[in-house]
Design a protein around this motif. Structure first.
Motif, mmCIF file in Angstrom:
data_model
loop_
_atom_site.group_PDB
_atom_site.id
_atom_site.type_symbol
_atom_site.label_atom_id
_atom_site.label_comp_id
_atom_site.label_asym_id
_atom_site.label_seq_id
_atom_site.Cartn_x
_atom_site.Cartn_y
_atom_site.Cartn_z
ATOM 1 N N GLY A 183 0.793 -1.218 0.000
ATOM 2 C CA GLY A 183 0.000 0.000 0.000
ATOM 3 C C GLY A 183 0.823 1.265 0.000
ATOM 4 N N GLY A 184 2.030 1.188 0.546
ATOM 5 C CA GLY A 184 2.917 2.349 0.520
ATOM 6 C C GLY A 184 2.580 3.446 1.507
ATOM 7 N N ASP A 185 1.717 3.158 2.501
ATOM 8 C CA ASP A 185 1.389 4.179 3.495
ATOM 9 C C ASP A 185 2.639 4.580 4.267
ATOM 10 O OD1 ASP A 185 -1.848 2.744 4.364
ATOM 11 O OD2 ASP A 185 -1.224 4.048 2.724
ATOM 12 N N ALA A 186 2.755 5.879 4.503
ATOM 13 C CA ALA A 186 3.936 6.416 5.170
ATOM 14 C C ALA A 186 3.560 7.154 6.447
ATOM 15 C CB ALA A 186 4.691 7.355 4.236
ATOM 16 N N TRP A 187 4.473 7.112 7.398
ATOM 17 C CA TRP A 187 4.311 7.826 8.662
ATOM 18 C C TRP A 187 5.574 8.642 8.923
ATOM 19 C CZ3 TRP A 187 2.043 3.341 7.575
ATOM 20 C CH2 TRP A 187 0.717 3.134 7.983
ATOM 21 N N TYR A 188 5.399 9.771 9.584
ATOM 22 C CA TYR A 188 6.521 10.660 9.863
ATOM 23 C C TYR A 188 6.488 11.147 11.302
ATOM 24 C CZ TYR A 188 6.896 10.849 4.777
ATOM 25 O OH TYR A 188 7.029 10.515 3.455
ATOM 26 N N SER A 189 7.660 11.411 11.835
ATOM 27 C CA SER A 189 7.728 12.099 13.112
ATOM 28 C C SER A 189 7.288 13.544 12.894
ATOM 29 C CB SER A 189 9.158 12.065 13.658
ATOM 30 O OG SER A 189 10.019 12.823 12.817
ATOM 31 N N ASP A 190 6.948 14.207 13.962
ATOM 32 C CA ASP A 190 6.524 15.607 13.841
ATOM 33 C C ASP A 190 7.641 16.457 13.256
ATOM 34 O OD1 ASP A 190 4.506 15.660 16.883
ATOM 35 O OD2 ASP A 190 4.032 15.056 14.823
ATOM 36 N N SER A 191 8.887 16.136 13.599
ATOM 37 C CA SER A 191 10.003 16.949 13.119
ATOM 38 C C SER A 191 10.270 16.716 11.627
ATOM 39 C CB SER A 191 11.261 16.648 13.925
ATOM 40 O OG SER A 191 11.626 15.303 13.781
ATOM 41 N N ALA A 192 9.880 15.561 11.113
ATOM 42 C CA ALA A 192 10.128 15.242 9.708
ATOM 43 C C ALA A 192 8.961 15.626 8.796
ATOM 44 C CB ALA A 192 10.403 13.755 9.558
ATOM 45 N N LYS A 193 7.796 15.716 9.365
ATOM 46 C CA LYS A 193 6.591 15.965 8.570
ATOM 47 C C LYS A 193 6.703 17.269 7.790
ATOM 48 C CE LYS A 193 3.353 14.330 10.918
ATOM 49 N NZ LYS A 193 2.301 14.113 11.947
ATOM 50 N N GLY A 194 6.418 17.193 6.502
ATOM 51 C CA GLY A 194 6.451 18.385 5.659
ATOM 52 C C GLY A 194 7.803 18.699 5.061
ATOM 53 N N ARG A 195 8.862 18.065 5.586
ATOM 54 C CA ARG A 195 10.209 18.318 5.060
ATOM 55 C C ARG A 195 10.849 17.072 4.478
ATOM 56 N NH1 ARG A 195 14.207 19.776 8.485
ATOM 57 N NH2 ARG A 195 13.303 18.593 10.219
ATOM 58 N N PHE A 196 10.546 15.912 5.049
ATOM 59 C CA PHE A 196 11.151 14.657 4.604
ATOM 60 C C PHE A 196 10.112 13.807 3.877
ATOM 61 C CE2 PHE A 196 14.456 14.394 8.315
ATOM 62 C CZ PHE A 196 14.921 15.647 7.959
ATOM 63 N N THR A 197 10.592 13.003 2.942
ATOM 64 C CA THR A 197 9.724 12.071 2.236
ATOM 65 C C THR A 197 10.399 10.709 2.172
ATOM 66 O OG1 THR A 197 8.834 13.853 0.854
ATOM 67 C CG2 THR A 197 8.482 11.591 0.105
ATOM 68 N N ILE A 198 9.695 9.681 2.635
ATOM 69 C CA ILE A 198 10.191 8.308 2.550
ATOM 70 C C ILE A 198 9.567 7.645 1.340
ATOM 71 C CG2 ILE A 198 8.393 7.406 4.081
ATOM 72 C CD1 ILE A 198 10.505 5.435 5.188
ATOM 73 N N ALA A 199 10.368 6.851 0.651
ATOM 74 C CA ALA A 199 9.861 6.154 -0.531
ATOM 75 C C ALA A 199 10.642 4.862 -0.708
ATOM 76 C CB ALA A 199 9.999 7.035 -1.773
ATOM 77 N N ARG A 200 10.014 3.941 -1.426
ATOM 78 C CA ARG A 200 10.674 2.658 -1.644
ATOM 79 C C ARG A 200 10.539 2.266 -3.104
ATOM 80 N NH1 ARG A 200 12.627 -1.902 0.629
ATOM 81 N NH2 ARG A 200 12.121 -3.859 -0.396
ATOM 82 N N ASP A 201 11.630 1.828 -3.691
ATOM 83 C CA ASP A 201 11.629 1.280 -5.045
ATOM 84 C C ASP A 201 11.740 -0.230 -4.904
ATOM 85 O OD1 ASP A 201 12.238 0.320 -7.581
ATOM 86 O OD2 ASP A 201 13.368 2.117 -8.128
ATOM 87 N N ASN A 202 10.620 -0.914 -5.033
ATOM 88 C CA ASN A 202 10.610 -2.362 -4.802
ATOM 89 C C ASN A 202 11.453 -3.109 -5.836
ATOM 90 O OD1 ASN A 202 8.953 -2.263 -2.521
ATOM 91 N ND2 ASN A 202 7.121 -2.166 -3.778
ATOM 92 N N ALA A 203 11.473 -2.612 -7.057
ATOM 93 C CA ALA A 203 12.241 -3.284 -8.099
ATOM 94 C C ALA A 203 13.738 -3.248 -7.799
ATOM 95 C CB ALA A 203 11.960 -2.633 -9.452
ATOM 96 N N ARG A 204 14.163 -2.180 -7.157
ATOM 97 C CA ARG A 204 15.584 -2.032 -6.820
ATOM 98 C C ARG A 204 15.895 -2.410 -5.381
ATOM 99 N NH1 ARG A 204 18.260 1.517 -10.530
ATOM 100 N NH2 ARG A 204 16.789 2.376 -12.068
#
Length: 123
Positions: A55-76
Motif C-alpha cells: 500500500g505504501g502508506d507512510a508515517w513521519y515524526s513531527d520533526s520530519a513531517k512536511g520536510r522529509f519524504t520516505i519512498a521505496r523502489d521495490n524493483a531495486r
C-alpha cells in the motif's frame, strides 16, 4: 537475514537537501515495513519515518513531517529518504531498518539495521 547498506549522507548547509538511500539484499521479502531512524550524539535513537510495503502508506515524526519524504523502489530493493529544508537539529547518524513494523515507530518493530550514514548540517 537481510543486509542493509545506507548511503547519501554528508555535509550540507542549513536549508539544503540530501537524499539518503538504503539498499537491501538477502531475505528482503519476509519484511513488511521499512523505516528511517536517527541518533544524534548524546541522544537516544529517534524515529524519523516509516513505510508499509503493501500500500505504501507512510508515517513521519513531527520533526520530519512536511520536510522529509520516505519512498521505496521495490524493483531495486531500495529505500529512500528525501530530506529538504535541513536544520541544525537534523544532524545525526541515520539508520535504515526493516521488519514487520509492529510497532511502526519504535525500534522493536525492526530486526534488520544498516550501519548508518552521517548527516552533518552546517551554517
Amino acid at each position: 537475514q537481510v543486509q542493509l547498506v545506507e548511503s547519501g549522507g554528508g555535509l550540507v548547509q542549513a536549508g539544503g537537501s540530501l537524499r539518503l538511500s538504503c539498499t537491501a539484499s538477502g531475505d528482503t521479502y519476509s519484511r513488511s515495513s521499512d523505516a528511517w531512524f536517527r541518533q544524534a550524539p548524546g541522544k537516544e535513537l529517534e524515529f524519523v519515518a516509516a513505510i508499509r510495503r503493501s500500500g505504501g502508506d507512510a508515517w513521519y515524526s513531527d520533526s520530519a513531517k512536511g520536510r522529509f519524504t520516505i519512498a521505496r523502489d521495490n524493483a531495486r530493493n531500495t529505500l529512500y529518504l528525501q530530506m529538504n529544508s535541513l536544520k541544525f537539529e537534523d544532524a545525526a547518524v541515520y539508520y535504515c531498518a526493516a521488519g514487520n513494523g509492529e510497532p511502526l515507530t519504535r525500534r522493536d518493530g525492526y530486526d534488520s539495521w544498516g550501519q548508518g550514514t552521517q548527516v552533518t548540517v552546517s551554517s
